[in-house]
Scaffold this motif. Structure first.
Motif, PDB file in Angstrom:
ATOM      1  N   GLU A   3     104.239  67.055  24.118  1.00 29.84           N
ATOM      2  CA  GLU A   3     103.938  66.300  23.001  1.00 29.84           C
ATOM      3  C   GLU A   3     103.626  64.994  24.378  1.00 29.84           C
ATOM      4  N   ASN A   4     102.178  64.668  24.248  1.00 28.99           N
ATOM      5  CA  ASN A   4     102.339  63.379  25.186  1.00 28.99           C
ATOM      6  C   ASN A   4     101.782  62.855  23.363  1.00 28.99           C
ATOM      7  N   LYS A   5     102.415  61.687  23.387  1.00 25.81           N
ATOM      8  CA  LYS A   5     102.808  60.719  22.448  1.00 25.81           C
ATOM      9  C   LYS A   5     102.180  59.000  23.181  1.00 25.81           C
ATOM     10  N   LEU A   6     101.434  59.212  23.736  1.00 27.68           N
ATOM     11  CA  LEU A   6     100.550  58.059  23.818  1.00 27.68           C
ATOM     12  C   LEU A   6      99.087  58.133  23.341  1.00 27.68           C
ATOM     13  N   THR A   7      98.300  56.951  22.626  1.00 24.64           N
ATOM     14  CA  THR A   7      97.040  57.168  21.949  1.00 24.64           C
ATOM     15  C   THR A   7      95.864  57.861  22.705  1.00 24.64           C
ATOM     16  N   LYS A   8      94.860  57.720  22.483  1.00 25.25           N
ATOM     17  CA  LYS A   8      93.639  58.485  22.885  1.00 25.25           C
ATOM     18  C   LYS A   8      92.841  57.315  24.120  1.00 25.25           C
ATOM     19  N   LYS A   9      93.195  56.056  23.943  1.00 21.52           N
ATOM     20  CA  LYS A   9      92.413  55.172  23.837  1.00 21.52           C
ATOM     21  C   LYS A   9      93.258  54.874  25.614  1.00 21.52           C
ATOM     22  N   GLN A  10      94.635  55.090  25.228  1.00 18.59           N
ATOM     23  CA  GLN A  10      96.001  54.889  26.172  1.00 18.59           C
ATOM     24  C   GLN A  10      95.456  55.389  27.634  1.00 18.59           C
ATOM     25  N   ILE A  11      96.025  56.783  27.081  1.00 23.27           N
ATOM     26  CA  ILE A  11      95.176  57.789  28.001  1.00 23.27           C
ATOM     27  C   ILE A  11      94.014  57.731  29.085  1.00 23.27           C
ATOM     28  N   MET A  12      93.127  56.697  28.630  1.00 25.25           N
ATOM     29  CA  MET A  12      92.193  56.966  28.946  1.00 25.25           C
ATOM     30  C   MET A  12      92.097  55.503  29.968  1.00 25.25           C
ATOM     31  N   ARG A  13      92.306  54.587  29.404  1.00 27.39           N
ATOM     32  CA  ARG A  13      93.015  53.428  30.565  1.00 27.39           C
ATOM     33  C   ARG A  13      93.893  54.196  31.435  1.00 27.39           C
ATOM     34  N   LEU A  14      94.999  54.705  31.075  1.00 25.43           N
ATOM     35  CA  LEU A  14      95.757  55.351  32.271  1.00 25.43           C
ATOM     36  C   LEU A  14      95.136  56.299  33.537  1.00 25.43           C
ATOM     37  N   ILE A  15      94.090  56.787  32.579  1.00 20.76           N
ATOM     38  CA  ILE A  15      92.856  57.892  33.710  1.00 20.76           C
ATOM     39  C   ILE A  15      92.119  57.115  34.905  1.00 20.76           C
ATOM     40  N   ALA A  16      91.828  55.469  33.826  1.00 20.21           N
ATOM     41  CA  ALA A  16      91.251  54.652  35.077  1.00 20.21           C
ATOM     42  C   ALA A  16      92.162  53.921  36.327  1.00 20.21           C
ATOM     43  N   ILE A  17      93.344  53.647  35.207  1.00 16.55           N
ATOM     44  CA  ILE A  17      94.099  53.817  37.193  1.00 16.55           C
ATOM     45  C   ILE A  17      94.432  54.138  37.671  1.00 16.55           C
ATOM     46  N   LEU A  18      94.388  55.165  37.090  1.00 13.96           N
ATOM     47  CA  LEU A  18      95.011  56.441  37.817  1.00 13.96           C
ATOM     48  C   LEU A  18      93.498  56.887  39.325  1.00 13.96           C
ATOM     49  N   GLN A  19      92.699  56.421  38.377  1.00 15.68           N
ATOM     50  CA  GLN A  19      91.591  56.682  39.711  1.00 15.68           C
ATOM     51  C   GLN A  19      91.572  55.543  40.348  1.00 15.68           C
ATOM     52  N   VAL A  20      91.608  53.972  40.306  1.00 18.45           N
ATOM     53  CA  VAL A  20      91.908  52.904  41.101  1.00 18.45           C
ATOM     54  C   VAL A  20      93.094  53.306  41.970  1.00 18.45           C
ATOM     55  N   ILE A  21      93.964  53.755  41.850  1.00 20.00           N
ATOM     56  CA  ILE A  21      94.941  54.289  42.355  1.00 20.00           C
ATOM     57  C   ILE A  21      94.909  55.243  43.509  1.00 20.00           C
ATOM     58  N   ILE A  22      93.754  56.149  43.101  1.00 22.14           N
ATOM     59  CA  ILE A  22      93.674  57.198  43.788  1.00 22.14           C
ATOM     60  C   ILE A  22      92.956  56.944  44.909  1.00 22.14           C
ATOM     61  N   ALA A  23      92.208  56.401  44.775  1.00 20.39           N
ATOM     62  CA  ALA A  23      90.527  55.661  45.174  1.00 20.39           C
ATOM     63  C   ALA A  23      91.163  54.331  46.777  1.00 20.39           C
ATOM     64  N   GLY A  24      92.627  53.848  46.371  1.00 23.96           N
ATOM     65  CA  GLY A  24      92.850  52.965  46.915  1.00 23.96           C
ATOM     66  C   GLY A  24      93.818  54.030  47.904  1.00 23.96           C
ATOM     67  N   ILE A  25      94.570  55.351  47.704  1.00 25.30           N
ATOM     68  CA  ILE A  25      95.467  55.888  48.668  1.00 25.30           C
ATOM     69  C   ILE A  25      94.021  56.763  49.494  1.00 25.30           C
ATOM     70  N   TYR A  26      93.094  57.536  49.286  1.00 33.10           N
ATOM     71  CA  TYR A  26      91.770  57.495  49.736  1.00 33.10           C
ATOM     72  C   TYR A  26      91.679  56.781  51.483  1.00 33.10           C
ATOM     73  N   TYR A  27      91.425  55.510  50.407  1.00 34.60           N
ATOM     74  CA  TYR A  27      90.879  54.300  51.579  1.00 34.60           C
ATOM     75  C   TYR A  27      91.978  54.422  52.427  1.00 34.60           C
ATOM     76  N   LEU A  43      85.574  55.100  41.843  1.00 38.55           N
ATOM     77  CA  LEU A  43      86.129  53.693  41.253  1.00 38.55           C
ATOM     78  C   LEU A  43      84.634  53.606  39.572  1.00 38.55           C
ATOM     79  N   ALA A  44      83.313  54.735  40.573  1.00 36.10           N
ATOM     80  CA  ALA A  44      82.552  54.828  39.188  1.00 36.10           C
ATOM     81  C   ALA A  44      83.638  55.887  38.411  1.00 36.10           C
ATOM     82  N   ILE A  45      84.458  56.964  38.570  1.00 36.07           N
ATOM     83  CA  ILE A  45      84.382  57.412  36.948  1.00 36.07           C
ATOM     84  C   ILE A  45      86.492  56.291  36.124  1.00 36.07           C
ATOM     85  N   SER A  46      86.685  55.573  37.602  1.00 32.55           N
ATOM     86  CA  SER A  46      87.400  54.420  36.254  1.00 32.55           C
ATOM     87  C   SER A  46      86.859  53.541  35.799  1.00 32.55           C
ATOM     88  N   PHE A  47      85.908  53.130  36.134  1.00 34.53           N
ATOM     89  CA  PHE A  47      84.938  52.569  34.911  1.00 34.53           C
ATOM     90  C   PHE A  47      84.430  53.036  33.793  1.00 34.53           C
TER      91      PHE A  47
END
Length: 124
Positions: A3-27, A43-47
């Motif tokens: 079960e995911n106990k995070l709110t939907k806002k927290q999930i979307m912000r966590l995904i945004a952070i994940l996209q920035v991390i993936i962009a950094g790893i790719y670079y 980064l566009a997906i993150s924003f």
């Protein structure tokens, strides 16, 4: 499954952070020949996800509890974990060039964070 106990806002912000991390790893992996289009897309997906986290329409509703999950939703989570396992296994096999597996791993992680989706048969 789980079960995911995070709110939907927290999930979307966590995904945004994940996209920035993936962009950094790719670079970092492709430093001399980094494709700037791929980094810009991450980064566009993150924003986009960060901006969507402020929308009341997209973040309204309750998350699904573990006891209320249908068999399809549990199977969906198992498939997403299996896909993430395949991505990690292929990184272990081909460790010299694992930038190609980042997109697949990123999609699996986003699906896991967003799951379970409401089942259409039980949605009102």
């Amino acid at each position: 499954m789980f079960e995911n106990k995070l709110t939907k806002k927290q999930i979307m912000r966590l995904i945004a952070i994940l996209q920035v991390i993936i962009a950094g790893i790719y670079y970092y992996i492709n430093r001399p020949n980094a494709d700037s289009i791929s980094i810009i897309i991450y980064l566009a997906i993150s924003f986009l996800f960060f901006g969507m986290s402020f929308s009341k329409r997209l973040t309204a509703g309750k998350t699904i509890k573990k006891a209320d999950m249908t068999k399809n939703q549990k199977f969906e989570q198992k498939l997403e974990l299996f896909g993430l396992g395949i991505a990690l296994f292929s990184i272990v096999i081909n460790f010299s060039d694992w930038s190609s597996e980042l997109l697949f791993m990123d999609c699996c992680l986003i699906d896991l964070l967003m799951s379970p989706m409401p089942d259409r048969t039980t949605a009102k």
